[in-house]
Design a protein around this motif. Structure first.
Motif, PDB file in Angstrom:
ATOM      1  N   GLU A 174     -11.638 -11.664  20.652  1.00 53.60           N
ATOM      2  CA  GLU A 174     -12.609 -10.733  20.085  1.00 53.60           C
ATOM      3  C   GLU A 174     -13.264  -9.908  21.193  1.00 53.60           C
ATOM      4  O   GLU A 174     -13.459  -8.700  21.052  1.00 53.60           O
ATOM      5  N   ASP A 221     -19.103 -22.481  19.412  1.00 55.84           N
ATOM      6  CA  ASP A 221     -18.746 -21.162  18.910  1.00 55.84           C
ATOM      7  C   ASP A 221     -19.883 -20.168  19.107  1.00 55.84           C
ATOM      8  O   ASP A 221     -19.665 -19.026  19.515  1.00 55.84           O
ATOM      9  N   GLU A 222     -21.104 -20.579  18.830  1.00 54.45           N
ATOM     10  CA  GLU A 222     -22.240 -19.661  18.948  1.00 54.45           C
ATOM     11  C   GLU A 222     -22.446 -19.210  20.388  1.00 54.45           C
ATOM     12  O   GLU A 222     -22.681 -18.030  20.650  1.00 54.45           O
ATOM     13  N   THR A 245     -27.093 -11.657  27.073  1.00 54.13           N
ATOM     14  CA  THR A 245     -27.321 -11.881  25.639  1.00 54.13           C
ATOM     15  C   THR A 245     -28.615 -11.248  25.162  1.00 54.13           C
ATOM     16  O   THR A 245     -28.904 -11.271  23.962  1.00 54.13           O
ATOM     17  N   TYR A 276     -20.186 -19.135  22.776  1.00 59.05           N
ATOM     18  CA  TYR A 276     -19.065 -18.271  23.161  1.00 59.05           C
ATOM     19  C   TYR A 276     -19.239 -16.878  22.572  1.00 59.05           C
ATOM     20  O   TYR A 276     -18.973 -15.875  23.243  1.00 59.05           O
ATOM     21  N   ARG A 277     -19.686 -16.800  21.320  1.00 57.35           N
ATOM     22  CA  ARG A 277     -19.919 -15.492  20.711  1.00 57.35           C
ATOM     23  C   ARG A 277     -20.988 -14.721  21.489  1.00 57.35           C
ATOM     24  O   ARG A 277     -20.811 -13.546  21.810  1.00 57.35           O
ATOM     25  N   VAL A 303     -18.656 -12.162  23.563  1.00 55.64           N
ATOM     26  CA  VAL A 303     -18.536 -11.019  22.655  1.00 55.64           C
ATOM     27  C   VAL A 303     -19.795 -10.157  22.712  1.00 55.64           C
ATOM     28  O   VAL A 303     -19.752  -8.995  23.127  1.00 55.64           O
ATOM     29  N   GLU A 304     -20.937 -10.728  22.322  1.00 53.17           N
ATOM     30  CA  GLU A 304     -22.165  -9.940  22.305  1.00 53.17           C
ATOM     31  C   GLU A 304     -22.603  -9.568  23.717  1.00 53.17           C
ATOM     32  O   GLU A 304     -23.111  -8.466  23.956  1.00 53.17           O
ATOM     33  N   PHE A 347     -12.054 -21.922  18.346  1.00 56.78           N
ATOM     34  CA  PHE A 347     -13.076 -20.876  18.439  1.00 56.78           C
ATOM     35  C   PHE A 347     -13.104 -20.222  19.810  1.00 56.78           C
ATOM     36  O   PHE A 347     -13.355 -19.019  19.926  1.00 56.78           O
ATOM     37  N   ARG A 390     -12.770 -16.225  20.190  1.00 60.89           N
ATOM     38  CA  ARG A 390     -13.876 -15.421  20.714  1.00 60.89           C
ATOM     39  C   ARG A 390     -13.428 -14.608  21.930  1.00 60.89           C
ATOM     40  O   ARG A 390     -13.862 -13.465  22.126  1.00 60.89           O
TER      41      ARG A 390
END
Length: 277
Positions: A137, A76-77, A49, A79-80, A84-85, A130, A134
């Protein structure tokens, strides 16, 4: 033999690192903390991250990336950031590396539908929360890469004893008797290692559902585990089976991989035997 970077060395990543090293691969494990790695595995302390910590990974010149991080919190944050990031950051940091293939550990949570029919890799995922959204995504980030997405069902194994402990408290069993799909950690790691070995003469499929041969109603599993542990539970019929889904592993089996623990009886049976004094 290949140069392999495993991003995320928790329980699954460590078992995979052990197996790949035993096969003769050059393995580097990326993790956030300086905890011990299996013998022969190079350690890289970094955080997916935080792009600034990933600057050196391109110099490892990995040919294969296995991305199997775990979010530190079910939100959600997180997992993102983690899926994802984190994946985006790792792929960006590896630009210029001789990367040939990416294996991404995803989740069958992308299938939010609750149906009676069996679901497989050709079933369109309909994520309803979420976590599934994610994951989809993150999977989409791999469209331009030679990659394999591994949608894992519920992982159990050494240290992952939630169902065994839940069976010990029948008063806390879920009211809904939904389908459950599971995969032993050893099979999860061994299947990834198998696909990596097979790359020399067979290109892996783009997508696999990673689960064992036998989905079952969760109350059937809890009663079986309770019986094996001598736990009494209320007599009578089990609640009707409602919700979740049954997942097919036909594509996994078609790859030629042979499951170590093909069902809950063999997998949980081995865990229970190891727990006995």
């Amino acid at each position: 033999m290949s140069k392999i970077l495993i991003a995320g060395c928790g329980d699954l990543g460590l078992e995979l690192a052990r197996r790949l090293t035993a096969q003769g691969h050059e393995v580097t494990g990326l993790r956030r903390s300086a905890q011990p790695m299996p013998a022969g595995v190079q350690t890289l302390i970094a955080d997916v991250t935080r792009p600034d910590t990933l600057a050196s990974i391109v110099h490892l010149r990995p040919e294969i990336l296995v991305y199997c991080v775990a979010a530190s919190e079910y939100s959600d944050e997180h997992y993102r950031l983690s899926y994802v990031e984190g994946l985006r950051n790792t792929l960006s940091a590896l630009e210029g590396a001789p990367l040939q293939h990416v294996f991404f550990v995803s989740s069958t949570g992308v299938y939010g539908q609750e149906v009676e029919e069996w679901l497989d890799e050709d079933t369109p995922p309909i994520a309803k929360d979420f976590s599934g959204k994610r994951m989809l995504e993150a999977e989409a980030l791999l469209a331009a890469y030679s990659s394999t997405i591994l949608r894992f069902s519920g992982i159990y194994g050494p240290g992952r004893l939630r169902m065994i402990r839940q069976a010990q408290t029948p008063e806390q069993w879920p009211a809904r008797n939904a389908w459950t799909n599971r995969i032993h950690r050893d099979d999860g790691a061994a299947f990834i290692a198998y696909l990596i070995q097979q790359r020399s003469h067979a290109v892996p499929e783009r997508l696999y559902i990673v689960t064992d041969n036998q989905p079952l109603p969760v109350h059937d599993l809890l009663r079986w585990l309770a019986d094996r542990q001598g736990i009494a539970y209320p007599a009578g019929a089990t609640p009707p089976v409602q919700g979740n889904k049954k997942l097919s592993n036909a594509r996994l089996l078609a790859s030629g991989y042979q499951l170590i623990y093909p069902d809950y009886v063999s997998g949980y049976g081995a865990l229970l035997a190891a727990m006995r004094p």
